[in-house]
Design a protein around this motif. Structure first.
Motif, short mmCIF file in Angstrom:
data_model
loop_
_atom_site.label_atom_id
_atom_site.label_comp_id
_atom_site.label_asym_id
_atom_site.label_seq_id
_atom_site.Cartn_x
_atom_site.Cartn_y
_atom_site.Cartn_z
N GLY A 1 32.79 54.42 55.55
CA GLY A 1 31.43 54.88 55.83
C GLY A 1 30.41 54.41 54.82
O GLY A 1 29.26 54.86 54.83
N LEU A 2 30.81 53.50 53.92
CA LEU A 2 29.92 53.01 52.88
C LEU A 2 29.49 51.57 53.16
O LEU A 2 30.30 50.75 53.63
N GLN A 3 28.22 51.25 52.88
CA GLN A 3 27.77 49.88 53.03
C GLN A 3 28.59 48.98 52.11
O GLN A 3 28.90 49.35 50.97
N THR A 4 28.96 47.82 52.63
CA THR A 4 29.92 46.96 51.93
C THR A 4 29.41 45.53 51.89
O THR A 4 28.95 45.00 52.91
N THR A 5 29.52 44.90 50.72
CA THR A 5 29.20 43.48 50.58
C THR A 5 30.43 42.74 50.09
O THR A 5 31.33 43.33 49.49
N ILE A 6 30.46 41.44 50.35
CA ILE A 6 31.61 40.62 49.95
C ILE A 6 31.11 39.26 49.49
O ILE A 6 30.15 38.72 50.05
N GLU A 7 31.75 38.73 48.45
CA GLU A 7 31.39 37.43 47.91
C GLU A 7 32.64 36.74 47.38
O GLU A 7 33.61 37.41 47.00
N ASN A 8 32.65 35.42 47.39
CA ASN A 8 33.76 34.63 46.87
C ASN A 8 33.96 34.92 45.38
O ASN A 8 33.00 35.12 44.63
N ASP A 9 35.22 34.92 44.93
CA ASP A 9 35.52 35.30 43.55
C ASP A 9 34.91 34.35 42.52
O ASP A 9 34.37 34.79 41.50
N ALA A 10 34.98 33.04 42.77
CA ALA A 10 34.38 32.09 41.82
C ALA A 10 32.87 32.26 41.76
O ALA A 10 32.26 32.16 40.69
N ASN A 11 32.26 32.53 42.90
CA ASN A 11 30.82 32.78 42.92
C ASN A 11 30.47 34.05 42.16
O ASN A 11 29.44 34.10 41.46
#
Length: 303
Positions: free
Chosen positions: A99-109
């Motif tokens: 139920g929480l807003q979620t973001t995702i990004e590449n690990d090297a970035n």
């Protein structure tokens, strides 16, 4: 207290932290990455979030992940040591579970963003981060934003072909194949007639420190190969700063060795003075960068 739940997904471990908006670690830990599959993975993250939601006002979840991450859709393309995370809307699945807003990004970035926010590239508008490990990856950062490329392969420096393309298979002469930590270990093992897996990076450096001539020669060649690739990137991209990350970057002799070779690549045509620096953050870099991406994407914690 308002905070963010941050996860750094790795092939062996999942690192997690509760962090405030200034990247202070309020809680941190790690656990083995589930091998059973996606459901076990999602349940693991859900339980960690539930454990800390009672003590903190969690504003969302920030993920650092391997693979070709599409930050807009939440999908992870490419391949990694965790096959089940690919081809699904990971951000959406976790958002639905928690139920929480979620973001995702590449690990090297994430590692690169951390350096620009609070680390070695703080105050720089344009820099690149080269991560040296099993292969060579990295990121291009302009005005605190990742230059991703048309197919999300911006910063995949390891694919550069470093050898003469007509001598055998050119794809066996990519930068990752000839200048990564793994390439160093393989070369030393072959030259010493050792079996595959008999050495690791730490042991190669130990051998060199003890005076082993083969290890020393292979390290000297590694610095040359790294310097040539960095020279190419400097002239192609001309960043303000070039940072070196990965476990190998913690060794001062590596940074010194690369810079020594770069000084030798100056003549009447090639006049640029090129120098690299080590990344400042180590194990927490991906967590810090994932938080930065969350804050940048969502604006700020809700008041």
């Amino acid at each position: 207290m308002k905070a963010c739940m941050v996860f750094d997904i790795g092939g062996t471990f999942i690192k997690y932290a509760v962090m405030d908006k200034n990247a202070q670690l309020l809680v941190s830990g790690k656990l083995a990455t589930p091998k059973e599959g996606l459901e076990s993975f999602l349940l693991t993250l859900q339980r960690i979030v539930e454990q800390y939601s009672a003590d903190f006002d969690l504003q969302g979840i920030a993920l650092s992940s391997p693979g070709s991450v599409n930050v807009k859709t939440g999908f992870i393309g490419g391949a990694s040591a965790i096959p089940y995370i690919h081809g699904v809307n990971m951000a959406g699945l976790i958002r639905d579970r928690t139920g929480l807003q979620t973001t995702i990004e590449n690990d090297a970035n994430c590692a690169a963003l951390a350096e620009g926010w609070l680390g070695a590239a703080k105050g720089s508008d344009y820099y690149i981060c080269i991560v040296i490990g099993t292969g060579i990856g990295g990121s291009i950062v302009l005005n605190q934003s990742i230059l991703r490329g048309a197919s999300l392969h911006g910063g995949e420096f390891g694919y550069m072909i470093m050898g003469a393309p007509f001598q055998g298979d050119p794809l066996q002469a990519t930068w990752s194949h000839v200048a990564s930590t793994n390439a160093l270990v393989v070369e030393v093992e072959e030259r010493k007639s050792l079996g595959e897996g008999m050495l690791n990076g730490e042991e190669v450096f130990r051998l060199a420190e003890e005076g082993d001539p083969i290890a020393q020669e292979c390290l000297a060649e590694l610095y040359k190969r790294l310097a040539i690739g960095i020279y190419n990137l400097k002239y192609a991209l001309d960043p303000q700063k070039i940072l070196i990350g990965g476990g190998i970057s913690k060794r001062q002799e590596v940074i010194a060795g690369i810079n020594r070779e770069l000084k030798g690549l100056i003549n009447e045509i090639s006049t640029l003075s090129i120098e690299v620096e080590a990344c400042q953050f180590g194990n927490d870099a991906n967590l810090i960068g994932a938080l930065f991406h969350f804050l940048n994407d969502k604006g700020r914690f809700e008041e």
